[in-house]
Design an enzyme around this catalytic site. Structure first.
Site, PDB file in Angstrom:
ATOM      1  N   GLY A   1      -4.228   2.182  -2.884  1.00 16.84           N
ATOM      2  CA  GLY A   1      -4.743   1.212  -1.934  1.00 16.84           C
ATOM      3  C   GLY A   1      -5.145  -0.060  -2.655  1.00 16.84           C
ATOM      4  O   GLY A   1      -4.312  -0.894  -3.013  1.00 16.84           O
TER       5      GLY A   1
ATOM      6  N   THR B   1      -9.930  -5.219   1.328  1.00 17.91           N
ATOM      7  CA  THR B   1     -11.147  -4.843   2.046  1.00 17.91           C
ATOM      8  C   THR B   1     -12.286  -5.807   1.728  1.00 17.91           C
ATOM      9  O   THR B   1     -12.235  -6.550   0.728  1.00 17.91           O
ATOM     10  CB  THR B   1     -11.589  -3.424   1.664  1.00 17.91           C
ATOM     11  OG1 THR B   1     -11.958  -3.415   0.273  1.00 17.91           O
ATOM     12  CG2 THR B   1     -10.486  -2.409   1.910  1.00 17.91           C
TER      13      THR B   1
ATOM     14  N   GLU C   1      -5.441  -6.926   4.063  1.00 17.54           N
ATOM     15  CA  GLU C   1      -5.395  -8.062   3.130  1.00 17.54           C
ATOM     16  C   GLU C   1      -6.542  -8.027   2.123  1.00 17.54           C
ATOM     17  O   GLU C   1      -7.053  -9.072   1.709  1.00 17.54           O
ATOM     18  CB  GLU C   1      -5.399  -9.395   3.889  1.00 17.54           C
ATOM     19  CG  GLU C   1      -4.194  -9.603   4.772  1.00 17.54           C
ATOM     20  CD  GLU C   1      -2.895  -9.606   3.999  1.00 17.54           C
ATOM     21  OE1 GLU C   1      -2.658 -10.545   3.219  1.00 17.54           O
ATOM     22  OE2 GLU C   1      -2.110  -8.662   4.171  1.00 17.54           O
TER      23      GLU C   1
ATOM     24  N   GLN D   1     -15.140  -5.084   0.541  1.00 16.36           N
ATOM     25  CA  GLN D   1     -15.712  -4.755  -0.768  1.00 16.36           C
ATOM     26  C   GLN D   1     -14.899  -5.341  -1.908  1.00 16.36           C
ATOM     27  O   GLN D   1     -15.448  -5.873  -2.875  1.00 16.36           O
ATOM     28  CB  GLN D   1     -15.807  -3.226  -0.924  1.00 16.36           C
ATOM     29  CG  GLN D   1     -16.773  -2.562   0.047  1.00 16.36           C
ATOM     30  CD  GLN D   1     -16.068  -2.116   1.327  1.00 16.36           C
ATOM     31  OE1 GLN D   1     -15.051  -2.687   1.734  1.00 16.36           O
ATOM     32  NE2 GLN D   1     -16.622  -1.088   1.948  1.00 16.36           N
TER      33      GLN D   1
ATOM     34  N   THR E   1       0.819  -1.209   0.000  1.00 17.68           N
ATOM     35  CA  THR E   1       0.000   0.000   0.000  1.00 17.68           C
ATOM     36  C   THR E   1       0.854   1.260   0.000  1.00 17.68           C
ATOM     37  O   THR E   1       1.911   1.317   0.627  1.00 17.68           O
ATOM     38  CB  THR E   1      -0.927   0.003   1.226  1.00 17.68           C
ATOM     39  OG1 THR E   1      -1.667  -1.220   1.250  1.00 17.68           O
ATOM     40  CG2 THR E   1      -1.894   1.160   1.193  1.00 17.68           C
ATOM     41  N   GLU E   2       0.366   2.279  -0.703  1.00 16.78           N
ATOM     42  CA  GLU E   2       1.042   3.566  -0.788  1.00 16.78           C
ATOM     43  C   GLU E   2       0.061   4.699  -0.484  1.00 16.78           C
ATOM     44  O   GLU E   2      -1.166   4.476  -0.506  1.00 16.78           O
ATOM     45  CB  GLU E   2       1.633   3.775  -2.187  1.00 16.78           C
ATOM     46  CG  GLU E   2       2.678   2.741  -2.565  1.00 16.78           C
ATOM     47  CD  GLU E   2       3.247   2.948  -3.960  1.00 16.78           C
ATOM     48  OE1 GLU E   2       4.121   2.168  -4.357  1.00 16.78           O
ATOM     49  OE2 GLU E   2       2.799   3.903  -4.654  1.00 16.78           O
ATOM     50  N   PRO E   3       0.558   5.905  -0.217  1.00 20.52           N
ATOM     51  CA  PRO E   3      -0.360   7.028   0.029  1.00 20.52           C
ATOM     52  C   PRO E   3      -1.355   7.244  -1.101  1.00 20.52           C
ATOM     53  O   PRO E   3      -2.496   7.652  -0.861  1.00 20.52           O
ATOM     54  CB  PRO E   3       0.589   8.220   0.179  1.00 20.52           C
ATOM     55  CG  PRO E   3       1.867   7.620   0.687  1.00 20.52           C
ATOM     56  CD  PRO E   3       1.962   6.294   0.010  1.00 20.52           C
ATOM     57  N   GLY E   4      -0.951   6.969  -2.339  1.00 22.46           N
ATOM     58  CA  GLY E   4      -1.850   7.158  -3.480  1.00 22.46           C
ATOM     59  C   GLY E   4      -2.323   5.871  -4.104  1.00 22.46           C
ATOM     60  O   GLY E   4      -2.841   5.864  -5.230  1.00 22.46           O
TER      61      GLY E   4
END
Length: 397
Positions: A125, A376, A374, A378, A120-123
Site C-alpha cells: 500500500g 492516506t 492518493e 497519515q 497499489t497491490e495486495p501486499g
C-alpha cells in the site's frame, strides 16, 4: 505574489460548472449510488463532448474550482469523467515529449476513453518499495506479471474504452525503490485483464478495479522516461521520485474534490437551519455562541483552511514550481476537514441526516475516501513533517 482573484470570464466558467452540477449531477446522484456498476452513459458522452473530446491535462486555479463545483454535485459521477486521468498525470510526470504525444493523443479523438494508474497491490500500500509486480526485459519487449488493486477507472480504461493504464512495476526487486519503473499498457493488450470490480462505501458511481497481468507483453518503448534514467544505478531512486511527482500533481485535485463534498454537506445544514429560523451570529465571543453556532463556524474554518492550502498547491503547480510540501498539506487537511464536516453535518441533522431521504448520509460516505486515496492522511502528514523538519524517510517513519 499569489493572486487568487478571478476574472469575470473565469467566474462565469465556475458559475456554469455549479449550474451544471446542480442540474445534471445532483438529480441522478442517488440513482447511481444505488446502482453502483451501472454506467451513466448519457452523462459520460456529454462530458466527453463538452471538453472537446478529452484533451489535455491543463490544471490551474479555475480547473480546481471547477472540480470543486463538480463534486459539490457528486464526486462519484465526477470520477466517471472520461479523459486521461491519473494515467495521464503519470505520463506527463514521467514520460518524454514523444511519449506524451503518442499516448495522450487518443484522448482528443474518437469515442470516450479513460486513463488509469496502477500502483497499489495486495501486499503493498503506502510502502511502495514492496511492489512485487515485475517487468522483465525480453528482447524488444517488457513482460509484466503481477496484480494491482483499487484502480480508479480501471475497468473503464481496460474493458470499456481504448484507454491506457500506467503500471508501476519493479525491474529489480533487490534495488528497492530504485527498481520501480512506470510502464504504459494499452487496452486490448493480451495478458492484462480485469479480475474484479469493488463494491464500495462511497463514490459508488466510479469503478474501482483489480487488474491482473499474466505474461503481459508490451513494447520496450512503453517504459516511461528518457533512456538514461531507465537504467538502475546504486542509490538511484528516479522511478520513485517520478511516482511522487505524479502525486504532487494529483493531490491538489483530490483536495478540490474533498472541498466539493464538504461544501455540499455544509451548505445543506446551513440552509436547513435557515429554514428553521436559526441564525449563525458571527463576530460574537466564543463563550456567547450556541453549540450549533460553534459547530458551524468550526466546519467553515476547516473548509476555508483546506481551500487556501489547495489553492496554494494548485497555483504553484500551474507556475511549474515545486509543490510537494504544499500538495501533501492540501491533501491531508482537505481529507481531514471533509470527513469532520460531513460527520458533523449528519450529527447536527439527527435522524434526518442519517436517513436516505437526503444526500447527507451519502456525502458522509463519499467524504472518507478523500482521506485515503492518493496517499492516506497519515502518509501525507509524514511527508509534511519530513520536509519541514528536514528529516529523511529513515529518520522519520
Amino acid at each position: 505574489m499569489i493572486n487568487f482573484e478571478l476574472t469575470p470570464e473565469e467566474q462565469t466558467a465556475i458559475d456554469a460548472a455549479h449550474k451544471d452540477a446542480e442540474e445534471n449531477l445532483r438529480p441522478i446522484a442517488r440513482y447511481y449510488d444505488e446502482n453502483e456498476h451501472e454506467s451513466p452513459e448519457e452523462l459520460v458522452n456529454r462530458m466527453w463532448n463538452r471538453k472537446g473530446q478529452g484533451g489535455g491535462l491543463g490544471f490551474g486555479i479555475v480547473s480546481a474550482l471547477t472540480i470543486e463545483e463538480n463534486c459539490w454535485g457528486d464526486a462519484g459521477l465526477y470520477l466517471c469523467n472520461p479523459g486521461s486521468g491519473l494515467g495521464g498525470a503519470a505520463i506527463m510526470a514521467s514520460g518524454t515529449q514523444e511519449q506524451q504525444a503518442r499516448f495522450l493523443r487518443k484522448f482528443g479523438e474518437g469515442e470516450p476513453k479513460w486513463g488509469a494508474m496502477a500502483m497499489t497491490e495486495p501486499g503493498c500500500g503506502s510502502d511502495t518499495a514492496a511492489i512485487s509486480t515485475t517487468a522483465v526485459r525480453d528482447g524488444e519487449d517488457w513482460v509484466l506479471n503481477g496484480e494491482k488493486i483499487f484502480i480508479t477507472c480501471g475497468k473503464r480504461a481496460v474493458d470499456e474504452s481504448d484507454g491506457v493504464v500506467v503500471v508501476w512495476a519493479t525491474v529489480d526487486k533487490s534495488a528497492g525503490r530504485a527498481g520501480m519503473k512506470p510502464f504504459v499498457v494499452e487496452a486490448g493488450t493480451p495478458g492484462m485483464r480485469v479480475e474484479k470490480v469493488e463494491n464500495k462505501l462511497g463514490i459508488r458511481a466510479s469503478d474501482t478495479a483489480t487488474l491482473v497481468f499474466e505474461d503481459c507483453r508490451i513494447p520496450y518503448e512503453n517504459i516511461l522516461g528518457n533512456p538514461e534514467v531507465r537504467k538502475i544505478e546504486k542509490g538511484q531512486t528516479a522511478g520513485f521520485k517520478r511516482a511522487m511527482a505524479t502525486f504532487d500533481a494529483t493531490r491538489p485535485i483530490i483536495a478540490a474534490m474533498a472541498l466539493g463534498v464538504g461544501r455540499a454537506a455544509l451548505d445543506f445544514v446551513k440552509e436547513a437551519l435557515e429554514k428553521e429560523g436559526i441564525e449563525i451570529r458571527y463576530g460574537l465571543p466564543r463563550n456567547k455562541l450556541t453549540a450549533i453556532e460553534r459547530d458551524i463556524m468550526e466546519m467553515e474554518a476547516g473548509y476555508k483552511a483546506a481551500k487556501l492550502l489547495m489553492l496554494r498547491a494548485t497555483w504553484l503547480m500551474s507556475q511549474l514550481q515545486p509543490n510537494s510540501l504544499e500538495a501533501s498539506m492540501a491533501k491531508a487537511k482537505a481529507g481531514l476537514a471533509v470527513t469532520k464536516i460531513a460527520q458533523k453535518a449528519v450529527e447536527l441533522m439527527g435522524p434526518l441526516g442519517y436517513s436516505r431521504k437526503y444526500l447527507l448520509e451519502k456525502w458522509m460516505r463519499d467524504a472518507k475516501i478523500n482521506d485515503i486515496f492518493e496517499g492516506t492522511g497519515q502518509i501525507n502528514m509524514l511527508v509534511v513533517a519530513r520536509r519541514i523538519l528536514g528529516y529523511s524517510r529513515d529518520q522519520l517513519k
